[in-house]
Design a protein around this motif. Structure first.
Motif, PDB file in Angstrom:
ATOM      1  N   VAL A  94      -1.160   9.642  -4.070  1.00 30.50           N
ATOM      2  CA  VAL A  94      -2.529   9.219  -3.577  1.00 30.50           C
ATOM      3  C   VAL A  94      -3.392  10.705  -3.606  1.00 30.50           C
TER       4      VAL A  94
ATOM      5  N   ASP B 281      -8.012  11.604  -7.681  1.00 31.41           N
ATOM      6  CA  ASP B 281      -8.922  10.727  -8.565  1.00 31.41           C
ATOM      7  C   ASP B 281      -9.985  11.442  -9.310  1.00 31.41           C
TER       8      ASP B 281
ATOM      9  N   ARG C 126     -14.554   5.074 -10.881  1.00 36.27           N
ATOM     10  CA  ARG C 126     -13.752   6.052 -10.258  1.00 36.27           C
ATOM     11  C   ARG C 126     -12.126   5.644 -10.665  1.00 36.27           C
TER      12      ARG C 126
ATOM     13  N   LYS D 163      -7.792   6.092 -10.705  1.00 35.14           N
ATOM     14  CA  LYS D 163      -6.721   6.331  -9.884  1.00 35.14           C
ATOM     15  C   LYS D 163      -5.729   6.844 -11.023  1.00 35.14           C
TER      16      LYS D 163
END
Length: 339
Positions: free
Chosen positions: A183, A186, A292, A294
């Motif tokens: 996590v 990005d 965006r 990931k």
């Protein structure tokens, strides 16, 4: 905060906070002698996208296309970059010209294969902080860029096109992720086509008559102070058209970014400052023209610095983030537009 900052060695006895030290009085900035000279203009070969089939039949015969937003960003699935032939690579370049950035997952490319693939698109560029002649290692941004901006001049968390201050700014860039946290970390891209199209007609006419001042001076000081790396070349200012016409698509794109642009050559200081304030708002409010991404290990992004800007999203993740980026020289930005 980053421990290498010179300001952390100079604490105000009154506030207890670091005091900003002028670069001329920072020994590691003042005493650095770049080993390479300022670059001369080069004249790259014709863009490989100009040789592509507009319908991209060869590429789409082996890849499934999924557009991520209306304006920018396409994911190509069920394909390995390592298996594309020259015709398919040309068609991929055209797709990147049109969509700004194209993404892949689960790629099997090695660094050597990445370098060889990208040489298809031109002469490999070299970032001022890049030590390997073929690629640069890209890591994450875990620092509080709002706090760091008090002590080192380059706005590292801002929108930018790769080394837009060069006489020949890059055309294509590729980033392949080797390590990444589950996590965070990005990257976002915003369309220069969209940024131009959403200006009023009056603003378009005004900005088309300007040259944006792109500088590496601020990043030069920050590379030395924050990163602890010696830049390869002296700092440079380049005056590029604030709006440029893409040499392949013929579309107009805004050529202004908040990472490297400090003003406009034709305007006075406070006029420039107010226009930059507007563009900061314009870029950060362009959610309808941004995407965006990931990242995962094995993910790849290829983008066109002539028609998109990007920024890494800062975070507080602990896991390592490491990517390999290759870029190629683009043509000098011309004004008035050639097309």
């Amino acid at each position: 905060m980053a421990t290498g900052l010179e300001a952390l060695k100079h604490i105000s006895p009154d506030s207890g906070f670091p005091t900003t030290l002028h670069p001329h009085f920072s020994e590691k900035i003042k005493n650095h002698v770049p080993p390479d000279p300022v670059r001369e203009q080069i004249f790259p070969d014709k863009d490989r996208a100009a040789f592509a089939d507009p319908e991209k039949k060869a590429l789409f015969a082996v890849a499934k296309r999924a557009d991520l937003t209306e304006s920018i960003g396409t994911l190509l699935e069920n394909v390995q970059l390592s298996q594309l032939n020259p015709q398919q690579l040309d068609e991929l370049a055209l797709l990147v010209n049109e969509r700004g950035v194209v993404f892949f997952r689960n790629q099997d490319l090695t660094t050597e294969q990445q370098v060889k693939l990208f040489e298809h698109y031109g002469i490999l560029d070299r970032h001022p902080a890049q030590k390997d002649v073929r690629h640069v290692v890209i890591r994450g941004n875990k620092e509080d860029h709002r706090e760091i901006a008090k002590y080192t001049p380059w706005p590292s968390g801002e929108w930018h096109a790769d080394t837009s201050f060069e006489i020949n700014p890059p055309s294509y860039s590729m980033l392949r992720m080797e390590e990444h946290p589950p996590v965070g970390g990005d990257t976002a891209w915003v369309s220069g086509y969209g940024l131009y199209d959403t200006l009023s007609d009056a603003m378009k006419k005004f900005v088309e008559g300007l040259h944006a001042v792109h500088t590496s001076r601020l990043q030069y000081d920050t590379i030395l102070d924050l990163w602890g790396v010696g830049p390869n070349r002296p700092p440079i200012d380049s005056h590029h058209p604030a709006v440029r016409t893409h040499p392949v698509t013929g579309l107009k794109a805004l050529n202004v970014n908040t990472g490297f642009v400090t003003g406009f050559a034709e305007l006075k200081k406070y006029e420039s400052d107010k226009l930059l304030d507007f563009f900061a708002y314009h870029l950060h409010s362009a959610d309808d023209h941004s995407v965006r991404w990931k990242w995962e290990v094995g993910s790849v992004a290829i983008w066109d610095n002539r028609c998109v800007l990007h920024r890494v999203i800062p975070g507080s993740y602990e896991a390592p983030r490491r990517g390999i980026r290759t870029t190629v020289f683009g043509e000098k930005r011309e004004w008035p537009p050639l097309f």
